[in-house]
Design a protein around this motif. Sequence first.
Motif, PDB file in Angstrom:
ATOM      1  N   ASP A 186     -12.533 -17.686  -8.251  1.00  0.00           N
ATOM      2  CA  ASP A 186     -13.469 -17.052  -7.328  1.00  0.00           C
ATOM      3  C   ASP A 186     -13.654 -15.603  -7.765  1.00  0.00           C
ATOM      4  N   ALA A 187     -14.804 -15.299  -8.362  1.00  0.00           N
ATOM      5  CA  ALA A 187     -15.019 -13.978  -8.964  1.00  0.00           C
ATOM      6  C   ALA A 187     -14.846 -12.850  -7.954  1.00  0.00           C
ATOM      7  N   ASN A 188     -15.373 -13.018  -6.758  1.00  0.00           N
ATOM      8  CA  ASN A 188     -15.276 -11.941  -5.777  1.00  0.00           C
ATOM      9  C   ASN A 188     -13.856 -11.800  -5.239  1.00  0.00           C
ATOM     10  N   ALA A 189     -13.140 -12.890  -5.139  1.00  0.00           N
ATOM     11  CA  ALA A 189     -11.728 -12.799  -4.733  1.00  0.00           C
ATOM     12  C   ALA A 189     -10.900 -12.140  -5.832  1.00  0.00           C
ATOM     13  N   GLY A 240     -23.290 -11.435  -6.854  1.00  0.00           N
ATOM     14  CA  GLY A 240     -24.284 -11.370  -5.787  1.00  0.00           C
ATOM     15  C   GLY A 240     -24.874 -12.706  -5.408  1.00  0.00           C
ATOM     16  N   THR A 241     -24.676 -13.728  -6.245  1.00  0.00           N
ATOM     17  CA  THR A 241     -25.210 -15.056  -5.944  1.00  0.00           C
ATOM     18  C   THR A 241     -24.211 -15.927  -5.191  1.00  0.00           C
ATOM     19  N   ASP A 242     -23.042 -15.395  -4.869  1.00  0.00           N
ATOM     20  CA  ASP A 242     -21.991 -16.167  -4.202  1.00  0.00           C
ATOM     21  C   ASP A 242     -22.489 -16.671  -2.847  1.00  0.00           C
ATOM     22  N   PRO A 243     -22.651 -17.992  -2.679  1.00  0.00           N
ATOM     23  CA  PRO A 243     -23.182 -18.512  -1.414  1.00  0.00           C
ATOM     24  C   PRO A 243     -22.136 -18.613  -0.308  1.00  0.00           C
ATOM     25  N   PHE A 244     -20.897 -18.270  -0.627  1.00  0.00           N
ATOM     26  CA  PHE A 244     -19.818 -18.390   0.344  1.00  0.00           C
ATOM     27  C   PHE A 244     -19.343 -17.037   0.863  1.00  0.00           C
ATOM     28  N   GLN A 300     -20.606 -13.520   3.140  1.00  0.00           N
ATOM     29  CA  GLN A 300     -21.577 -12.730   3.883  1.00  0.00           C
ATOM     30  C   GLN A 300     -21.634 -11.390   3.165  1.00  0.00           C
ATOM     31  N   MET A 301     -22.653 -11.210   2.341  1.00  0.00           N
ATOM     32  CA  MET A 301     -22.639 -10.134   1.361  1.00  0.00           C
ATOM     33  C   MET A 301     -22.522  -8.757   1.998  1.00  0.00           C
ATOM     34  N   GLY A 302     -23.190  -8.543   3.112  1.00  0.00           N
ATOM     35  CA  GLY A 302     -23.083  -7.236   3.762  1.00  0.00           C
ATOM     36  C   GLY A 302     -21.660  -6.917   4.176  1.00  0.00           C
ATOM     37  N   LEU A 303     -20.985  -7.882   4.760  1.00  0.00           N
ATOM     38  CA  LEU A 303     -19.596  -7.683   5.179  1.00  0.00           C
ATOM     39  C   LEU A 303     -18.693  -7.462   3.972  1.00  0.00           C
ATOM     40  N   PHE A 304     -18.970  -8.188   2.887  1.00  0.00           N
ATOM     41  CA  PHE A 304     -18.146  -8.041   1.682  1.00  0.00           C
ATOM     42  C   PHE A 304     -18.320  -6.648   1.089  1.00  0.00           C
ATOM     43  N   LEU A 305     -19.541  -6.144   1.052  1.00  0.00           N
ATOM     44  CA  LEU A 305     -19.770  -4.786   0.541  1.00  0.00           C
ATOM     45  C   LEU A 305     -19.074  -3.750   1.418  1.00  0.00           C
ATOM     46  N   ASP A 306     -19.107  -3.958   2.722  1.00  0.00           N
ATOM     47  CA  ASP A 306     -18.390  -3.047   3.624  1.00  0.00           C
ATOM     48  C   ASP A 306     -16.891  -3.060   3.325  1.00  0.00           C
ATOM     49  N   GLU A 307     -16.358  -4.253   3.051  1.00  0.00           N
ATOM     50  CA  GLU A 307     -14.938  -4.381   2.727  1.00  0.00           C
ATOM     51  C   GLU A 307     -14.604  -3.617   1.445  1.00  0.00           C
ATOM     52  N   LEU A 308     -15.446  -3.759   0.423  1.00  0.00           N
ATOM     53  CA  LEU A 308     -15.200  -3.066  -0.837  1.00  0.00           C
ATOM     54  C   LEU A 308     -15.223  -1.549  -0.646  1.00  0.00           C
ATOM     55  N   LYS A 309     -16.164  -1.067   0.137  1.00  0.00           N
ATOM     56  CA  LYS A 309     -16.240   0.372   0.382  1.00  0.00           C
ATOM     57  C   LYS A 309     -14.998   0.865   1.116  1.00  0.00           C
ATOM     58  N   ALA A 310     -14.545   0.087   2.104  1.00  0.00           N
ATOM     59  CA  ALA A 310     -13.351   0.471   2.853  1.00  0.00           C
ATOM     60  C   ALA A 310     -12.101   0.466   1.981  1.00  0.00           C
ATOM     61  N   MET A 311     -12.076  -0.389   0.952  1.00  0.00           N
ATOM     62  CA  MET A 311     -10.930  -0.445   0.047  1.00  0.00           C
ATOM     63  C   MET A 311     -10.835   0.783  -0.845  1.00  0.00           C
ATOM     64  N   GLY A 312     -11.953   1.490  -1.036  1.00  0.00           N
ATOM     65  CA  GLY A 312     -11.929   2.682  -1.872  1.00  0.00           C
ATOM     66  C   GLY A 312     -12.825   2.626  -3.089  1.00  0.00           C
ATOM     67  N   PHE A 313     -13.596   1.548  -3.243  1.00  0.00           N
ATOM     68  CA  PHE A 313     -14.560   1.492  -4.336  1.00  0.00           C
ATOM     69  C   PHE A 313     -15.684   2.491  -4.091  1.00  0.00           C
ATOM     70  N   THR A 314     -16.105   3.161  -5.160  1.00  0.00           N
ATOM     71  CA  THR A 314     -17.237   4.078  -5.072  1.00  0.00           C
ATOM     72  C   THR A 314     -18.554   3.329  -5.126  1.00  0.00           C
ATOM     73  N   GLY A 315     -18.575   2.190  -5.804  1.00  0.00           N
ATOM     74  CA  GLY A 315     -19.831   1.474  -5.954  1.00  0.00           C
ATOM     75  C   GLY A 315     -19.644   0.083  -6.489  1.00  0.00           C
ATOM     76  N   VAL A 316     -20.757  -0.487  -6.982  1.00  0.00           N
ATOM     77  CA  VAL A 316     -20.751  -1.880  -7.416  1.00  0.00           C
ATOM     78  C   VAL A 316     -21.580  -2.063  -8.685  1.00  0.00           C
ATOM     79  N   GLN A 317     -21.307  -3.173  -9.349  1.00  0.00           N
ATOM     80  CA  GLN A 317     -22.115  -3.660 -10.453  1.00  0.00           C
ATOM     81  C   GLN A 317     -22.304  -5.160 -10.249  1.00  0.00           C
ATOM     82  N   ASN A 318     -23.411  -5.708 -10.721  1.00  0.00           N
ATOM     83  CA  ASN A 318     -23.686  -7.134 -10.539  1.00  0.00           C
ATOM     84  C   ASN A 318     -23.035  -7.950 -11.653  1.00  0.00           C
ATOM     85  N   PHE A 319     -21.818  -8.365 -11.387  1.00  0.00           N
ATOM     86  CA  PHE A 319     -21.126  -9.240 -12.332  1.00  0.00           C
ATOM     87  C   PHE A 319     -20.098 -10.073 -11.581  1.00  0.00           C
ATOM     88  N   PRO A 320     -20.030 -11.382 -11.903  1.00  0.00           N
ATOM     89  CA  PRO A 320     -20.794 -12.157 -12.864  1.00  0.00           C
ATOM     90  C   PRO A 320     -22.291 -12.146 -12.547  1.00  0.00           C
TER      91      PRO A 320
END
Length: 274
Positions: free
Chosen positions: A66-69, A93-97, A99-119
Motif C-alpha cells: 500500500d503506497a500511501n501506508a 493520488g489515484t488510491d480509491p481506498f 479519503q484524499m482530503g483527510l489523508f492530506l490533512d494527516e500528512l500535514k499534521a505529521m510534519g510534512f511540508t508538502g507532497v509529490q504525486n507518486f506512485p
Amino acid sequence: MNRKEALDRLTAQVAAGRPIVGAGAGTGLSAKCAEAGGVDLLIIYNSGRYRMAGRGSLAGLLPYGDANAIVVDMAREVLPVVRDTPVLAGVCGTDPFRQMGLFLDELKAMGFTGVQNFPTVGLYDGTFRVNLEETGMGYGLEVDMVRAAHARDLLTAPYVFDPDQAADMARAGADVLVPHVGLTTKGAIGAGTALTLDQAAAVVQEMHDAAKRVNPDVLVLCHGGPIAEPEDAQYVLDRTTGVVGFFGASSVERLPTERAIVAQTEAFKDMRLN
C-alpha cells in the motif's frame, strides 16, 4: 517548515544563481546524508524503500504494498532525523481506498511540508494507460490531489510527463514542477532504454514552457532518464532556459550507495595477511 518558508528559501536560492536540488530518500540515513550535503528538498515515497531493498524503482507502481501506508511508515524513520529541510510525501493520488482530503490533512499534521504525486500513472503508457483512464484511475486524479494539497497550503512538487500535464498541474497550484523523462539509467538496476540528453533537454523545455504560460512563478526542475549524474544535469541546465534545478532519487541515493559499498568492500578485500 511551512509552504511559505520553503518557497521563500527556494526562490531566494534561484535569485542568487544557485540551482535547486531535490532528493528522494528511502531510509533515514539517506535523508540525513542528503541533508548534510545541502539538499533543498527531500521526498519520500514507496519506490525509495524498494530501491534500497535492491529492487527497481518501478516496483513502486506494482501491487507489492500500500503506497500511501508505506509513506506514512517511512515518515517515522525520516521526519525525526531531518533538521532543516522541507520533506515531501509521495502520495498515490489515484488510491480509491483513501479519503484524499483527510489523508492530506494527516500528512500535514505529521510534519510534512508538502507532497509529490507518486506512485504516478504517468509512468504507464499503451493500452494499459488508456484503460486506467477509462476506468476512473487516471492522471486527472493526481491533478485533483495536487489541487487539494495546494488548498491546504502544502508545498506541491508534482511529476509531469507532457506539456498538457505541465499546464494542468500549474493550474492546480504546483509550486515546483518536475518534468519526468523516464526511469533513471545507470547502476545495477537502472533502465537500459532512455532518451538522449539532447532529447531530454528538449522535452523538459517543452514542459517548462507550457507550465510557465499558466504560472510564471512556478519553479521547474529536471528529472529522470539519462539525467543520472551531476554532469548530466548540468548538460540539461546548460541547454534549457528557465529550468532551475534537478530532482534525483536513484541519482542521489541508489547510484552513490552502490558505488560506495562496492568500493569500500573492494578496499577491505585488498588487505594482506602477514
